[in-house]
Design a protein around this motif. Structure first.
Motif, PDB file in Angstrom:
ATOM      1  N   LEU A 119     -28.814 -39.120 -39.071  1.00 42.74           N
ATOM      2  CA  LEU A 119     -27.630 -38.890 -38.256  1.00 42.74           C
ATOM      3  C   LEU A 119     -26.537 -38.237 -39.102  1.00 42.74           C
ATOM      4  N   HIS A 120     -25.882 -37.243 -38.537  1.00 37.75           N
ATOM      5  CA  HIS A 120     -24.806 -36.555 -39.252  1.00 37.75           C
ATOM      6  C   HIS A 120     -23.524 -36.616 -38.422  1.00 37.75           C
ATOM      7  N   ALA A 121     -22.541 -37.354 -38.929  1.00 39.17           N
ATOM      8  CA  ALA A 121     -21.248 -37.445 -38.249  1.00 39.17           C
ATOM      9  C   ALA A 121     -20.419 -36.213 -38.597  1.00 39.17           C
ATOM     10  N   ARG A 122     -19.814 -35.609 -37.586  1.00 42.77           N
ATOM     11  CA  ARG A 122     -18.984 -34.423 -37.771  1.00 42.77           C
ATOM     12  C   ARG A 122     -17.544 -34.787 -37.435  1.00 42.77           C
ATOM     13  N   GLY A 123     -16.887 -35.432 -38.373  1.00 41.47           N
ATOM     14  CA  GLY A 123     -15.520 -35.874 -38.141  1.00 41.47           C
ATOM     15  C   GLY A 123     -14.535 -34.747 -37.981  1.00 41.47           C
ATOM     16  N   GLU A 124     -14.905 -33.552 -38.458  1.00 43.62           N
ATOM     17  CA  GLU A 124     -13.977 -32.420 -38.373  1.00 43.62           C
ATOM     18  C   GLU A 124     -13.989 -31.769 -36.994  1.00 43.62           C
ATOM     19  N   VAL A 125     -14.981 -32.109 -36.180  1.00 43.38           N
ATOM     20  CA  VAL A 125     -15.074 -31.516 -34.837  1.00 43.38           C
ATOM     21  C   VAL A 125     -14.172 -32.294 -33.875  1.00 43.38           C
ATOM     22  N   PRO A 126     -13.306 -31.615 -33.119  1.00 48.63           N
ATOM     23  CA  PRO A 126     -12.499 -32.303 -32.108  1.00 48.63           C
ATOM     24  C   PRO A 126     -13.333 -32.527 -30.846  1.00 48.63           C
ATOM     25  N   TRP A 127     -14.014 -33.660 -30.760  1.00 45.76           N
ATOM     26  CA  TRP A 127     -14.975 -33.900 -29.695  1.00 45.76           C
ATOM     27  C   TRP A 127     -14.300 -34.125 -28.343  1.00 45.76           C
ATOM     28  N   LEU A 128     -15.041 -33.825 -27.281  1.00 43.29           N
ATOM     29  CA  LEU A 128     -14.618 -34.158 -25.931  1.00 43.29           C
ATOM     30  C   LEU A 128     -14.430 -35.674 -25.824  1.00 43.29           C
ATOM     31  N   GLU A 129     -13.442 -36.101 -25.057  1.00 41.56           N
ATOM     32  CA  GLU A 129     -13.156 -37.522 -24.891  1.00 41.56           C
ATOM     33  C   GLU A 129     -13.328 -37.931 -23.424  1.00 41.56           C
ATOM     34  N   PHE A 259     -21.580 -37.974 -33.883  1.00 43.02           N
ATOM     35  CA  PHE A 259     -22.842 -37.471 -34.422  1.00 43.02           C
ATOM     36  C   PHE A 259     -23.232 -36.212 -33.661  1.00 43.02           C
ATOM     37  N   ASP A 260     -23.716 -35.205 -34.389  1.00 43.86           N
ATOM     38  CA  ASP A 260     -24.001 -33.928 -33.748  1.00 43.86           C
ATOM     39  C   ASP A 260     -25.410 -33.849 -33.156  1.00 43.86           C
ATOM     40  N   SER A 261     -26.183 -34.928 -33.256  1.00 42.45           N
ATOM     41  CA  SER A 261     -27.542 -34.953 -32.705  1.00 42.45           C
ATOM     42  C   SER A 261     -27.502 -35.242 -31.207  1.00 42.45           C
ATOM     43  N   TRP A 262     -28.542 -34.786 -30.514  1.00 46.69           N
ATOM     44  CA  TRP A 262     -28.727 -35.147 -29.111  1.00 46.69           C
ATOM     45  C   TRP A 262     -30.213 -35.254 -28.846  1.00 46.69           C
ATOM     46  N   TYR A 263     -30.606 -36.013 -27.847  1.00 44.29           N
ATOM     47  CA  TYR A 263     -31.997 -36.419 -27.678  1.00 44.29           C
ATOM     48  C   TYR A 263     -32.413 -36.250 -26.216  1.00 44.29           C
ATOM     49  N   VAL A 264     -33.678 -35.922 -26.024  1.00 48.70           N
ATOM     50  CA  VAL A 264     -34.203 -35.669 -24.687  1.00 48.70           C
ATOM     51  C   VAL A 264     -35.415 -36.559 -24.433  1.00 48.70           C
ATOM     52  N   VAL A 326     -26.556 -39.729 -20.741  1.00 47.89           N
ATOM     53  CA  VAL A 326     -25.635 -40.721 -21.290  1.00 47.89           C
ATOM     54  C   VAL A 326     -24.877 -40.086 -22.445  1.00 47.89           C
ATOM     55  N   VAL A 327     -23.551 -40.204 -22.391  1.00 45.42           N
ATOM     56  CA  VAL A 327     -22.732 -39.859 -23.549  1.00 45.42           C
ATOM     57  C   VAL A 327     -22.149 -41.175 -24.059  1.00 45.42           C
ATOM     58  N   ALA A 328     -22.563 -41.560 -25.261  1.00 45.84           N
ATOM     59  CA  ALA A 328     -22.117 -42.808 -25.871  1.00 45.84           C
ATOM     60  C   ALA A 328     -21.030 -42.478 -26.899  1.00 45.84           C
ATOM     61  N   PHE A 329     -19.785 -42.632 -26.492  1.00 46.45           N
ATOM     62  CA  PHE A 329     -18.650 -42.300 -27.359  1.00 46.45           C
ATOM     63  C   PHE A 329     -18.417 -43.427 -28.365  1.00 46.45           C
ATOM     64  N   LEU A 330     -18.400 -43.059 -29.650  1.00 46.93           N
ATOM     65  CA  LEU A 330     -18.147 -44.051 -30.687  1.00 46.93           C
ATOM     66  C   LEU A 330     -16.664 -44.190 -31.034  1.00 46.93           C
ATOM     67  N   ASP A 331     -15.814 -43.401 -30.394  1.00 45.83           N
ATOM     68  CA  ASP A 331     -14.372 -43.478 -30.637  1.00 45.83           C
ATOM     69  C   ASP A 331     -13.810 -44.669 -29.868  1.00 45.83           C
ATOM     70  N   THR A 332     -13.705 -45.799 -30.551  1.00 48.36           N
ATOM     71  CA  THR A 332     -13.262 -47.026 -29.878  1.00 48.36           C
ATOM     72  C   THR A 332     -11.753 -47.066 -29.638  1.00 48.36           C
ATOM     73  N   SER A 333     -11.034 -46.035 -30.076  1.00 49.53           N
ATOM     74  CA  SER A 333      -9.594 -45.996 -29.797  1.00 49.53           C
ATOM     75  C   SER A 333      -9.326 -45.808 -28.308  1.00 49.53           C
ATOM     76  N   VAL A 334     -10.355 -45.410 -27.539  1.00 46.74           N
ATOM     77  CA  VAL A 334     -10.161 -45.244 -26.094  1.00 46.74           C
ATOM     78  C   VAL A 334     -10.270 -46.574 -25.352  1.00 46.74           C
ATOM     79  N   PHE A 335     -10.771 -47.622 -25.977  1.00 44.61           N
ATOM     80  CA  PHE A 335     -10.960 -48.899 -25.280  1.00 44.61           C
ATOM     81  C   PHE A 335      -9.671 -49.417 -24.640  1.00 44.61           C
ATOM     82  N   PRO A 336      -8.532 -49.436 -25.351  1.00 45.06           N
ATOM     83  CA  PRO A 336      -7.299 -49.907 -24.702  1.00 45.06           C
ATOM     84  C   PRO A 336      -6.902 -49.062 -23.497  1.00 45.06           C
TER      85      PRO A 336
END
Length: 344
Positions: A119-129, A259-264, A326-336
């Motif tokens: 798995l490769h995390a791309r922290g520099e990418v501004p991901w869709l939220e 993570f920049d991976s996706w699975y089918v 399924v899009v599983a967002f790991l950005d937990t700052s959206v929980f609140p």
């Protein structure tokens, strides 16, 4: 004979100016309070433009600030709603200058991954939220129709991110808000012909990317979506991979930014869960049902000592054959933002 402005006349003049200023500020404040009823649809509009919940909230605040400052220039030729959307659109276009688009991993152009791959995390990418839904909305309310589910679904917003900002604005204003070409031309300070050209190019670009809307996706309150979401949550909480694999369609897609991976396919998705997920046994994961982007969703909490802490937010596409995306967002700052507890 010169007037003496140091005496009572000057005091009366000062008091008069102050009274006018206070009256003006009072009118502005009353206008701003009344304009709050459009906040939800402005948030949806700014979210479509930016692809970010956090940015959209800031853009809405900036929109109201600009509207408050420009209140004296509001001549009433257009509705307050239209005027606010004009300001919001210009605010978004200014903010988007020079910024990267917000993709999902499958939109980066790379091939699907295998569950055994690193798995490769791309922290520099501004991901869709993701965008929280608001419960209790009246579907008959025009402000809710403007922010309809179809126009904030993840697939549509992700597709919008492939468009340059002006094309994005034209498509949203014409196709979602149903503005006339002449109205959009006035906002963008261009010609009607230019607007029609931008819209044509935007549509062509979306056609290349793929269908942005799908009528077969079940609404989150539908019995089939609720049943499938309950079974989805139960499979994870019981760590039953046999149950989980049966819930996905054959061409189901799984992705989890940053993570920049996706699975089918079900096998790859379940293999990923078995190989990479920190859970090892039933009870390690707990999930709460919610909704996001007009779709069923689930907030996952992972065991940490005596508590379960926020881990992922899953947004699901539910079709007649099962879970198709399924899009599983790991950005937990959206929980609140979803009104979710900080731990279980």
């Amino acid at each position: 004979m010169a007037l003496d402005l140091s005496g009572p006349l000057r005091k009366v003049s000062f008091v008069s100016v102050l009274a006018q200023q206070l009256e003006s500020d009072s009118s502005r404040d009353a206008f701003l309070a009344d304009a709050q009823r459009y906040r939800r649809e402005l948030l949806a509009h700014c979210y479509r433009m930016s692809g970010s919940l956090h940015d959209a909230e800031d853009l809405v605040q900036e929109t109201y600030l600009r509207a408050w400052k420009a209140y004296d220039k509001f001549e009433g030729k257009a509705s307050v709603r239209t005027w606010l959307h004009r300001i919001a659109t210009n605010t978004c276009l200014t903010a988007l200058e020079g910024k990267q688009r917000r993709p999902l991993p499958s939109g980066l152009g790379g091939p699907a991954s295998e569950p055994s791959d690193e798995l490769h995390a791309r922290g520099e990418v501004p991901w869709l939220e993701p965008l929280p839904d608001t419960s209790g909305d009246d579907p008959a309310d025009p402000s809710v129709i403007v922010g309809s589910r179809e126009s904030v679904r993840l697939a549509f917003v992700a597709a919008l991110q492939h468009l340059p900002p002006r094309q994005r604005a034209v498509l949203v204003l014409r196709e979602v808000l149903q503005w006339k070409a002449a109205e959009v031309a006035t906002l963008l300070d261009t010609s009607t012909a230019a607007v029609n050209s931008l819209l044509q190019r935007a549509r062509a670009q979306l056609d290349e990317i793929g269908p942005s809307q799908d009528d077969t996706i079940a609404a989150p309150e539908s019995p089939e979506a609720q049943d499938l979401l309950d079974r989805y949550i139960d499979a994870f909480q019981s760590y039953d991979m046999d149950k989980l694999v049966q819930l996905f369609t054959e061409d189901a897609v799984w992705e989890m930014p940053p993570f920049d991976s996706w699975y089918v396919g079900p096998a790859a998705i379940v293999g990923l869960t078995q190989n990479k997920c920190p859970a090892e046994k039933p009870g390690d994961m707990k999930m709460l049902p919610t909704t996001a982007n007009g779709q069923p969703a689930a907030a996952m909490y992972m065991r940490s000592g005596e508590r379960h802490l926020p881990f992922q937010l899953h947004v699901l596409d539910v079709k007649p054959g099962g879970v198709s995306h399924v899009v599983a967002f790991l950005d937990t700052s959206v929980f609140p933002k979803f009104g979710l507890p900080e731990y279980l």
